[in-house]
Each structure stands twice: as structure tokens, then as C-alpha cells.
Design an enzyme around this catalytic site. Structure first.
Site, PDB file in Angstrom:
ATOM      1  N   PRO A  13       0.819  -1.216   0.000  1.00  0.00           N
ATOM      2  CA  PRO A  13       0.000   0.000   0.000  1.00  0.00           C
ATOM      3  C   PRO A  13       0.854   1.269   0.000  1.00  0.00           C
ATOM      4  CG  PRO A  13      -0.103  -1.100   2.143  1.00  0.00           C
ATOM      5  CD  PRO A  13       0.681  -1.987   1.242  1.00  0.00           C
ATOM      6  N   ASP A  14       0.372   2.333  -0.645  1.00  0.00           N
ATOM      7  CA  ASP A  14       1.079   3.619  -0.547  1.00  0.00           C
ATOM      8  C   ASP A  14       0.624   4.316   0.738  1.00  0.00           C
ATOM      9  OD1 ASP A  14      -1.413   4.633  -1.127  1.00  0.00           O
ATOM     10  OD2 ASP A  14      -0.896   5.409  -3.113  1.00  0.00           O
ATOM     11  N   PHE A  15       0.996   5.581   0.925  1.00  0.00           N
ATOM     12  CA  PHE A  15       0.595   6.300   2.137  1.00  0.00           C
ATOM     13  C   PHE A  15      -0.787   6.932   1.974  1.00  0.00           C
ATOM     14  CE2 PHE A  15       4.837   7.622   4.346  1.00  0.00           C
ATOM     15  CZ  PHE A  15       4.990   6.315   4.736  1.00  0.00           C
ATOM     16  N   ARG A  16      -0.943   7.649   0.866  1.00  0.00           N
ATOM     17  CA  ARG A  16      -2.014   8.639   0.837  1.00  0.00           C
ATOM     18  C   ARG A  16      -3.224   8.281  -0.014  1.00  0.00           C
ATOM     19  NH1 ARG A  16       2.820  10.959   1.262  1.00  0.00           N
ATOM     20  NH2 ARG A  16       3.145  12.325   3.057  1.00  0.00           N
ATOM     21  N   ASN A  87      11.059   4.991  -2.040  1.00  0.00           N
ATOM     22  CA  ASN A  87      10.566   3.724  -1.490  1.00  0.00           C
ATOM     23  C   ASN A  87      11.593   3.046  -0.598  1.00  0.00           C
ATOM     24  OD1 ASN A  87       8.263   4.240  -2.821  1.00  0.00           O
ATOM     25  ND2 ASN A  87       8.607   2.799  -4.494  1.00  0.00           N
ATOM     26  N   ASP A  89      11.060  -0.312   0.149  1.00  0.00           N
ATOM     27  CA  ASP A  89      10.713  -1.727   0.030  1.00  0.00           C
ATOM     28  C   ASP A  89      11.811  -2.571  -0.621  1.00  0.00           C
ATOM     29  OD1 ASP A  89      10.446  -1.154  -2.751  1.00  0.00           O
ATOM     30  OD2 ASP A  89       8.347  -0.611  -2.446  1.00  0.00           O
ATOM     31  N   HIS A 106      14.846   7.886   1.136  1.00  0.00           N
ATOM     32  CA  HIS A 106      14.260   7.744   2.469  1.00  0.00           C
ATOM     33  C   HIS A 106      14.789   6.503   3.189  1.00  0.00           C
ATOM     34  CE1 HIS A 106      10.774  10.563   1.118  1.00  0.00           C
ATOM     35  NE2 HIS A 106      11.906  11.187   1.313  1.00  0.00           N
TER      36      HIS A 106
END
Ligand code: CNA
Length: 262
Positions: A13-16, A87, A89, A106
Site C-alpha cells: 500500500p502507498d501512504f495517501r 521507497n 521496500d 528515504h
């Protein structure tokens, strides 16, 4: 430049995104507010919610998709200057993009640091603890060992500043799967020369593509990122090579899994 949207087709899933995004689905972690999961002060107070999320995102649970392999193909053809990703991941590395061509702005789960004595560890050293739901502790000083993910309030990795040299050299900027809401990453979109085409492949229009500061050479491909990148690959005659590359990596992965199972 890439963000969480390139990995939603892999199941992360993304954040927003309303409803499916991480920020709408954090109730289980009992946080005071959603962003606390990536705040360093909250982590020092209670690292468990972050490690619950880390267990989910830890390398090995998900596979790269066509968007990651497209970037790998750019690299194989000598056309990738650098991939700047937000990302965490690790799917870029899994797709075979060499770490030196990557700026994981990040951070990454590939390495970790003790929050007390600053000893460094490989992500693999923490795997067992993370998978068992145990907060990893430094064998030397017993401090909490934190994967090298950049939290709000922490500095970005040194190699982020490669952008100062890279962006003026670029002759095309592709932006995929990001809301361009997180600074300083978002501002990189404005760091290429003004004559350089910028291609946004995203579900919705974002950042400078919406503020009315569009440049004459900007191009927007709205919709699903896999369809958008697939269309681009088709346009430049790379579809077969891209499919062959994905099939080759999948075969290798299967052989690896079979040999580690036997
Ligand atoms: P975001 O703010 O959640 O934005 C994602 C963007 O991608 C949005 O504009 C979506 O509309 C778009 N999008 C989502 N799925 C698709 C799709 N299938 N096709 C096309 N567009 C799509 O994420 P950002 O990366 O911009 O925000 C930065 C944060 C998110 C960084 O700090 C990351 O570490 C963090 N994050 C990373 C992951 C990951 O590593 N996979 C997952 C969740 C959050």
C-alpha cells in the site's frame, strides 16, 4: 524519480491513496496519529509499531513489477543516469538495479544502525528478530537497532546530494507513482534544466504538473503506472525485451527458491 505508487501493483500500500493507503489503515498499531510511526521521538518512546510495519515491508515479502524492470532495462541499455526513489521496500535492488545507480532517499532496510552506540549492521542480521516480532537489540550495548529508514526529523542519506550533479546532466526526467508531497525530494522535479522534458506517469496529476507551472516540454500520462510504463515501452519498441527480462528474472528466482528448498 519514484514513489510508493510504483510498488502498489506489487501489493504494497502507498501512504495517501484514500481507503487503501497506509495512513488510513494504521488503527491496529494504536498510534496517537498516523505519522507517529515514522517519527524518531515516538520511535524512542515505542518502537513496536514501526517494527510491526517493518515485518510487513521487510525484503522478501514482495516482488518487483514491470515499472521496476523498466528502470532495470534503462540501466542495461546504458540510459539510466540515476534512479531517485522514496521507497523503502527494496524492490529496485531486487529487480537488479545496481545500488550505485540508486539513491534511496528515504533509506533502506538493507542496513541498520544501533540507536545508542551507532554500530552498523546488515539488514539480514535483524531479520529473525523482525520476523519474530521482537525489537532487535545491539549485542554490544543492548540499544535498539533501527533499520536505516529515514524518519521525519532525520537527515537524508549523503548520496541524496548527488542530485546537485545529476539533475543538471539529465536529458529526460521520468516521475512515477509519487504524490510529490514530501520535501526535499519533491523539489527535485524542478532541478532539471528548463528545456528537459519531464514525463509524469501517475494516477493523478501532482506537484508542478498541477500548480500551473507546466513547462512546454512536460508530458503527463495519467492512470495506472504499469499501464503507463507499458505504453511507453511499447512506444519505444522495448516490450519484448522487457517481457524477456521479467521472464528471465522470474526463472532465476524460481530456481533459487527450488534450490534453497531442496
Ligand atoms: P504517496 O504520497 O502515498 O503517493 C503515491 C502516489 O502514487 C499518489 O499520487 C497515487 O495516486 C499514486 N499511485 C498509487 N498507486 C498507483 C498506481 N497503481 N498507478 C499510478 N499511480 C499510483 O507516496 P510517495 O512515495 O509520494 O510519498 C513519499 C513517502 C511514501 C516516502 O517517504 C516513502 O517512504 C513512503 N512509502 C513507501 C512505500 C514503499 O516503499 N513501497 C510504501 C508506502 C509509503
Amino acid at each position: 524519480m519514484a514513489g510508493a505508487g510504483i510498488s502498489t501493483p506489487s501489493g504494497i500500500p502507498d501512504f495517501r491513496s484514500p481507503g487503501s493507503g497506509l495512513y488510513d489503515n494504521l488503527q491496529q498499531y494504536d498510534l496517537p496519529y498516523a505519522e507517529a510511526i515514522f517519527e524518531i521521538d515516538y520511535f524512542h518512546h515505542n518502537p513496536r509499531p514501526f517494527f510491526a510495519l517493518a515485518k510487513e515491508l521487510y525484503p522478501g515479502n514482495y516482488q518487483p513489477n514491470l515499472t521496476h524492470y523498466f528502470v532495470r532495462l534503462l540501466q542495461d541499455k546504458g540510459q539510466l543516469l540515476r534512479m531517485y526513489t522514496q521507497n523503502i521496500d527494496g524492490l529496485e535492488r531486487l529487480a537488479g538495479i545496481p545500488p550505485e545507480r540508486l539513491v534511496e532517499a528515504h533509506g533502506t532496510f538493507a542496513t541498520a544502525t544501533c540507536t545508542v552506540c551507532r554500530r552498523t549492521y546488515e539488514g539480514q542480521d535483524l531479520r529473525l528478530d523482525v520476523m519474530n516480532g521482537t525489537v532487535p537489540k545491539c549485542p554490544t550495548c543492548k540499544g535498539v537497532v533501527k533499520p536505516d529508514i529515514v524518519f521525519f526529523g532525520e537527515e537524508l542519506p549523503h548520496n541524496f546530494f548527488k542530485y546537485i550533479r545529476d539533475f543538471p546532466l539529465a536529458d529526460l526526467l521520468i516521475i512515477m507513482g509519487t504524490s510529490l508531497e514530501v520535501e526535499p525530494f519533491a523539489s527535485l522535479a524542478g532541478a532539471v534544466r528548463s528545456s528537459v522534458p519531464r514525463l509524469l506517469i501517475n494516477r493523478d496529476s501532482v506537484g508542478p504538473f498541477t500548480w500551473g507551472t507546466l513547462r512546454p516540454t512536460d508530458v503527463t500520462q495519467l492512470g495506472d503506472v504499469v499501464s503507463g510504463v507499458g505504453a511507453l515501452a511499447q512506444e519505444i519498441g522495448w516490450t519484448q525485451e522487457l517481457e524477456a527480462l521479467m521472464a528471465q528474472v522470474n526463472r532465476r528466482q524460481k530456481n533459487k527458491n527450488n534450490s534453497s528448498a531442496s
